[in-house]
Motif scaffolding. Structure first.
Motif, PDB file in Angstrom:
ATOM      1  N   ASP A  88      38.090  35.487  40.815  1.00 30.78           N
ATOM      2  CA  ASP A  88      38.779  35.067  39.594  1.00 30.78           C
ATOM      3  C   ASP A  88      37.884  34.208  38.702  1.00 30.78           C
ATOM      4  O   ASP A  88      38.088  34.139  37.499  1.00 30.78           O
ATOM      5  N   GLU A  89      36.869  33.576  39.280  1.00 25.61           N
ATOM      6  CA  GLU A  89      35.932  32.774  38.493  1.00 25.61           C
ATOM      7  C   GLU A  89      34.721  33.593  38.049  1.00 25.61           C
ATOM      8  O   GLU A  89      33.860  33.095  37.329  1.00 25.61           O
ATOM      9  N   LEU A  90      34.662  34.836  38.508  1.00 25.52           N
ATOM     10  CA  LEU A  90      33.536  35.709  38.170  1.00 25.52           C
ATOM     11  C   LEU A  90      34.032  36.994  37.501  1.00 25.52           C
ATOM     12  O   LEU A  90      33.492  38.079  37.733  1.00 25.52           O
ATOM     13  N   ARG A  98      34.750  33.577  44.775  1.00 29.42           N
ATOM     14  CA  ARG A  98      35.990  33.458  44.010  1.00 29.42           C
ATOM     15  C   ARG A  98      35.963  34.443  42.849  1.00 29.42           C
ATOM     16  O   ARG A  98      35.490  34.104  41.761  1.00 29.42           O
ATOM     17  N   SER A 129      25.794  34.669  39.627  1.00 29.39           N
ATOM     18  CA  SER A 129      27.019  34.038  39.133  1.00 29.39           C
ATOM     19  C   SER A 129      26.963  33.880  37.622  1.00 29.39           C
ATOM     20  O   SER A 129      27.940  34.156  36.921  1.00 29.39           O
ATOM     21  N   ASP A 160      36.651  38.752  38.032  1.00 28.03           N
ATOM     22  CA  ASP A 160      37.168  39.678  39.041  1.00 28.03           C
ATOM     23  C   ASP A 160      36.087  40.561  39.657  1.00 28.03           C
ATOM     24  O   ASP A 160      36.352  41.672  40.106  1.00 28.03           O
TER      25      ASP A 160
END
Length: 117
Positions: free
Chosen positions: A15-17, A13, A110, A19
């Motif tokens: 958007d959670e990283l 994802r 992450s 971009d």
């Protein structure tokens, strides 16, 4: 829903990283020694396979009026494929340590995704 993958399919994802592109995430995993993470190639959406994009190449007698499936025709499947990274399914007791190493590598990347931008 039960997945029909022969490996463990994970969804990246961006958007959670911040971009972070999945390709960069994958490179970082490899740099951490987690080289069995891979990007699905042969398991792409069917509309991207030559059979569905250019059926006459495989079936010369196929009528030219056949519906051609192009990239973008199945945006949900294509999005899922573009954001999938997978691992083999380890199943032996002695594989537990390797699986834990891979989890640690993914968590580390992450957690430090901002440094990879």
């Amino acid at each position: 829903m039960i997945p029909s993958w022969y490996g463990l399919a994970l969804t990246c994802r961006p958007d959670e990283l911040g971009d972070l592109l999945i390709e960069r995430f994958h490179q970082a995993l490899a740099a951490e020694g987690a080289t069995e993470f891979n990007r699905p190639g042969s398991t792409c959406p069917m509309n991207q396979l030559p059979l569905y994009q250019h059926p006459t190449m495989l079936f010369p007698g196929h009528p030219h009026s056949h519906r051609r499936y192009e990239r973008g025709d199945f945006p949900v499947a294509e999005h899922a494929h573009a954001h999938t990274i997978k691992l083999p399914v380890w199943h032996r007791e002695q594989d537990l340590e390797v699986a834990e190493q891979y989890v640690r590598a993914a968590v580390k990347i992450s957690d430090h995704h901002k440094e990879l931008q």
